[in-house]
Design an enzyme around this catalytic site. Structure first.
Site, PDB file in Angstrom:
ATOM      1  N   ASP A  57      34.478  39.238  26.730  1.00 12.52           N
ATOM      2  CA  ASP A  57      33.536  39.934  25.860  1.00 12.52           C
ATOM      3  C   ASP A  57      34.260  40.252  24.553  1.00 12.52           C
ATOM      4  OD1 ASP A  57      35.183  42.090  26.406  1.00 12.52           O
ATOM      5  OD2 ASP A  57      33.635  43.317  27.373  1.00 12.52           O
ATOM      6  N   CYS A 110      38.028  41.398  29.627  1.00 11.76           N
ATOM      7  CA  CYS A 110      37.260  42.435  28.932  1.00 11.76           C
ATOM      8  C   CYS A 110      38.241  43.548  28.582  1.00 11.76           C
ATOM      9  CB  CYS A 110      36.086  42.935  29.788  1.00 11.76           C
ATOM     10  SG  CYS A 110      36.528  43.691  31.357  1.00 11.76           S
ATOM     11  N   GLY A 111      37.753  44.742  28.311  1.00 11.73           N
ATOM     12  CA  GLY A 111      38.662  45.818  27.936  1.00 11.73           C
ATOM     13  C   GLY A 111      39.617  46.200  29.043  1.00 11.73           C
ATOM     14  N   THR A 112      39.087  46.334  30.279  1.00 12.77           N
ATOM     15  CA  THR A 112      39.909  46.733  31.425  1.00 12.77           C
ATOM     16  C   THR A 112      40.026  45.650  32.479  1.00 12.77           C
ATOM     17  OG1 THR A 112      38.021  47.652  32.642  1.00 12.77           O
ATOM     18  CG2 THR A 112      39.198  49.141  31.130  1.00 12.77           C
ATOM     19  N   GLY A 113      39.114  44.696  32.506  1.00 12.20           N
ATOM     20  CA  GLY A 113      39.071  43.679  33.555  1.00 12.20           C
ATOM     21  C   GLY A 113      38.224  44.081  34.741  1.00 12.20           C
ATOM     22  N   HIS A 124      47.805  34.578  48.834  1.00 12.59           N
ATOM     23  CA  HIS A 124      47.209  35.124  50.051  1.00 12.59           C
ATOM     24  C   HIS A 124      45.686  35.131  50.041  1.00 12.59           C
ATOM     25  CE1 HIS A 124      51.045  37.516  51.374  1.00 12.59           C
ATOM     26  NE2 HIS A 124      51.279  36.226  51.176  1.00 12.59           N
ATOM     27  N   HIS A 143      46.301  32.847  56.161  1.00 10.32           N
ATOM     28  CA  HIS A 143      45.494  33.352  55.049  1.00 10.32           C
ATOM     29  C   HIS A 143      44.180  32.580  54.922  1.00 10.32           C
ATOM     30  CE1 HIS A 143      48.963  35.704  54.046  1.00 10.32           C
ATOM     31  NE2 HIS A 143      49.698  34.616  53.856  1.00 10.32           N
TER      32      HIS A 143
END
Length: 236
Positions: free
Chosen positions: A99, A156-159, A189, A224
């Site tokens: 974004d 984005c800003g924080t993810g 994993h 896994h």
């Protein structure tokens, strides 16, 4: 049919350690050495896997087993593998989007992808105008789920918002990573196929390093793969 090979040396006293797999067809190896330390290892598929640790007196053996897998018929082989992409063979490229708060780190991520010798598709945006992150999360996630890209990168800003939105798409395992260790574990994993980053959290230096680690780390498979399949089963 069970096949077992056992080697014994010395006398049994003290501590017994046993690792065992029992199944329709299996191979086991046990070694009992000196002061009564016994190690048994079995390899097979299916009925049970036992891990036991016990203490015994001289000449007396005690065994404790813990079941960690559901029973199955002898000879039954369970295979876990990731679901096939929806739409044909997977393209060997990485697709990226962001974004307005993730423009610079997305550009750095694309640079890292190309430096690794991989094809990169950049979905933008290409201006600082405000946009809605779910729109780009959906485009990247759907491309990965359909096999049009091998991996996706969202910024984005924080993810956080990107990861929440991308994980709404079936077949996507989006990992929000803030360290190289998290990126490595997400791939090794969890077989994560979309990396979500926060430009305001990481900056370009650490962000680029996280992308590089994510790209370079293969999925380990094995136990896994079973867990990844169970995650996929939750989507049904």
């Amino acid at each position: 049919m069970d096949v077992e090979v056992e080697v014994e040396v010395g006398v049994e006293v003290g501590v017994e350690v046993e690792v065992e797999v029992e199944v329709g067809v299996g191979v086991g190896v046990g070694v009992e050495v000196g002061f009564g330390v016994e190690v048994g290892v079995g390899v097979g598929v299916g009925e049970k896997v036992g891990v036991g640790v016990g203490r015994s007196s001289p000449g007396v053996a005690r065994r404790r087993r813990i079941r960690v897998a559901p029973p199955c018929s002898p000879g039954t082989v369970r295979i876990w593998k990731n679901p096939a992409p929806q739409g044909g063979p997977m393209a060997d490229k990485v697709i990226a989007g962001s974004d307005h708060a993730g423009l610079s780190l997305r550009a750095e991520a694309v640079r890292v992808v190309k430096a690794a010798g991989l094809e990169a598709e950049d979905l933008g945006p290409f201006s600082g105008d405000s946009v809605d992150y779910p729109d780009y999360a959906r485009q990247v996630a759907e491309a990965v789920a359909a096999g049009r890209a091998k991996l996706g990168i969202l910024v984005c800003g924080t993810g956080i918002g990107m990861s929440i939105a991308a994980n709404k798409v079936k077949g996507v395992r989006a990992a929000h990573c803030t360290t190289e260790f998290e990126a490595r574990m997400a791939r090794a994993h969890n077989d994560a196929n979309v990396l979500c980053l926060g430009e305001r959290v990481l900056g370009l230096g650490l962000g680029g390093a996280v992308v590089k680690t994510f790209l370079e780390t293969p999925f380990e498979g094995g136990r896994h793969a079973r867990r990844v399949q169970k995650m996929a089963d939750l989507e049904r």
